[in-house]
Design a protein around this motif. Structure first.
Motif, PDB file in Angstrom:
ATOM      1  N   ASP A   1      37.848  69.077  73.175  1.00  0.00           N
ATOM      2  CA  ASP A   1      38.508  70.205  73.852  1.00  0.00           C
ATOM      3  C   ASP A   1      37.524  71.303  74.228  1.00  0.00           C
ATOM      4  O   ASP A   1      37.909  72.333  74.778  1.00  0.00           O
TER       5      ASP A   1
ATOM      6  N   VAL B   1      37.720  74.845  67.626  1.00  0.00           N
ATOM      7  CA  VAL B   1      38.002  73.916  68.726  1.00  0.00           C
ATOM      8  C   VAL B   1      37.303  72.583  68.462  1.00  0.00           C
ATOM      9  O   VAL B   1      36.137  72.557  68.080  1.00  0.00           O
TER      10      VAL B   1
ATOM     11  N   SER C   1      33.086  66.063  77.457  1.00  0.00           N
ATOM     12  CA  SER C   1      32.722  67.446  77.117  1.00  0.00           C
ATOM     13  C   SER C   1      31.220  67.647  77.272  1.00  0.00           C
ATOM     14  O   SER C   1      30.776  68.683  77.770  1.00  0.00           O
TER      15      SER C   1
ATOM     16  N   ARG D   1      35.131  72.809  76.443  1.00  0.00           N
ATOM     17  CA  ARG D   1      34.683  72.685  77.835  1.00  0.00           C
ATOM     18  C   ARG D   1      34.085  74.015  78.318  1.00  0.00           C
ATOM     19  O   ARG D   1      33.793  74.871  77.517  1.00  0.00           O
TER      20      ARG D   1
ATOM     21  N   GLU E   1      35.191  77.451  76.846  1.00  0.00           N
ATOM     22  CA  GLU E   1      34.810  77.619  75.434  1.00  0.00           C
ATOM     23  C   GLU E   1      33.307  77.891  75.327  1.00  0.00           C
ATOM     24  O   GLU E   1      32.865  78.691  74.503  1.00  0.00           O
TER      25      GLU E   1
ATOM     26  N   TRP F   1      40.391  64.757  66.715  1.00  0.00           N
ATOM     27  CA  TRP F   1      41.065  64.938  68.014  1.00  0.00           C
ATOM     28  C   TRP F   1      41.892  63.692  68.338  1.00  0.00           C
ATOM     29  O   TRP F   1      43.034  63.784  68.762  1.00  0.00           O
TER      30      TRP F   1
ATOM     31  N   ARG G   1      46.436  62.554  67.956  1.00  0.00           N
ATOM     32  CA  ARG G   1      47.227  61.935  69.035  1.00  0.00           C
ATOM     33  C   ARG G   1      47.654  60.504  68.695  1.00  0.00           C
ATOM     34  O   ARG G   1      48.222  59.816  69.539  1.00  0.00           O
TER      35      ARG G   1
ATOM     36  N   GLU H   1      36.258  60.922  75.004  1.00  0.00           N
ATOM     37  CA  GLU H   1      36.631  62.233  75.543  1.00  0.00           C
ATOM     38  C   GLU H   1      35.512  63.247  75.245  1.00  0.00           C
ATOM     39  O   GLU H   1      35.241  64.139  76.054  1.00  0.00           O
TER      40      GLU H   1
ATOM     41  N   THR I   1      31.353  72.776  66.560  1.00  0.00           N
ATOM     42  CA  THR I   1      32.789  72.704  66.824  1.00  0.00           C
ATOM     43  C   THR I   1      33.506  72.131  65.604  1.00  0.00           C
ATOM     44  O   THR I   1      32.872  71.619  64.682  1.00  0.00           O
TER      45      THR I   1
END
Ligand code: IPE
Ligand code: IPE
Ligand code: MG
Length: 238
Positions: free
Chosen positions: A214, A210, A40, A216, A219, A22, A26, A36, A186
């Motif tokens: 991401d 996912v 979650s 959350r 999902e 993830w 970026r 991050e 995931t």
């Protein structure tokens, strides 16, 4: 339908994977992905309360993860400490008991202290459990159980002929916790990575592409909806 067991899993286990990818997507450092990912975890813990899931076990750090670069390991350990501090208020507010599985002694002293403190402070909450798997490996858990059972047999307090699967289960880390009904992984990897090998014998598996940061509430709700549509046969033909 009415004679079916509850459509809401009592125990959900999660392999929280994909933080690094993830962040990489970026152009950010891996630790940003872990930060991050901690958000979650907070979101999924709330979602468990809202959906009526009683036990949430999350794979936060495996016994194999120690081989990662030192900076990542220490980043994860300090994130864990921060998570515990930040989360404590909400654990109390929602009456969630914090527990852990894994090799506590492997963790840095400051993390152990924080864990012990929050676990003790929440130990009286009976209904909702957050179980962190830390320095956890399923083979090590089962091996330790074998060792304990062998000691009892040697001492003459346990008859080897009377060892059943219940005996083995009673010697695992948290014998009072029911087996997971649903295992979520995931980031799309189709593997178990040494997680709860004994306990997931009859868990329903849900793998989503996912990435964990991401993943959350929506999902999670989708995973629960998928679970609700499963037909668990446990070897029967019904
Ligand atoms: C899961 O994310 C978190 C831990 C294992 C601590 P990863 O760090 O494994 O992320 P990927 O798999 O490299 O994307
Ligand atoms: C499993 O993820 C462990 C955790 C989520 C803590 P890994 O990223 O370590 O698993 P592998 O190496 O892809 O099997
Ligand atoms: Mg991974």
């Amino acid at each position: 339908m009415s004679d079916e067991p509850s459509k809401v899993p009592q125990h959900v286990a999660v392999i929280m994977d994909g933080n690094g990818r993830w962040a990489k997507a970026r152009g950010w450092p891996r630790l940003k992905g872990h930060q991050e990912g901690a958000k979650s975890l907070r979101a999924i813990l709330r979602a468990c309360r809202d959906h009526g899931v009683k036990y949430l076990t999350v794979y936060a750090f495996s016994s194999e993860n120690w081989i990662r670069p030192k900076a990542e390991v220490s980043g994860l350990m300090s994130l864990l400490k921060t998570f515990l501090r930040k989360q404590e208020f909400e654990l109390h507010e929602n009456k969630v008991r914090l527990r852990m599985i894994g090799q506590m002694a492997d963790l840095p002293g400051a993390v152990q202290q924080e864990l012990q403190r929050v676990m003790a402070a929440t130990a009286h909450y009976p209904d909702h459990h957050l179980i962190l798997a830390l320095s956890y490996g399923s083979r090590a858990e089962i091996t330790a159980a074998c060792r304990q059972i062998a000691r009892k047999a040697k001492a003459g307090t346990l008859d080897p002929e009377k060892i059943t699967d219940a005996t083995v289960a009673q010697h695992l880390y948290l014998p009072d916790v029911p087996d997971p009904d649903l295992l979520i992984r995931t980031s799309g990897e189709m593997r178990i990575s040494n997680f709860l090998l004994w306990q997931i014998s009859y868990a329903e598996l849900y793998v989503t592409p996912v990435l964990w940061p991401d993943f959350r509430e929506p999902e999670f709700a989708a995973a629960l909806a998928d679970y609700a549509g499963r037909h668990r046969r446990f070897g029967d033909i019904k």
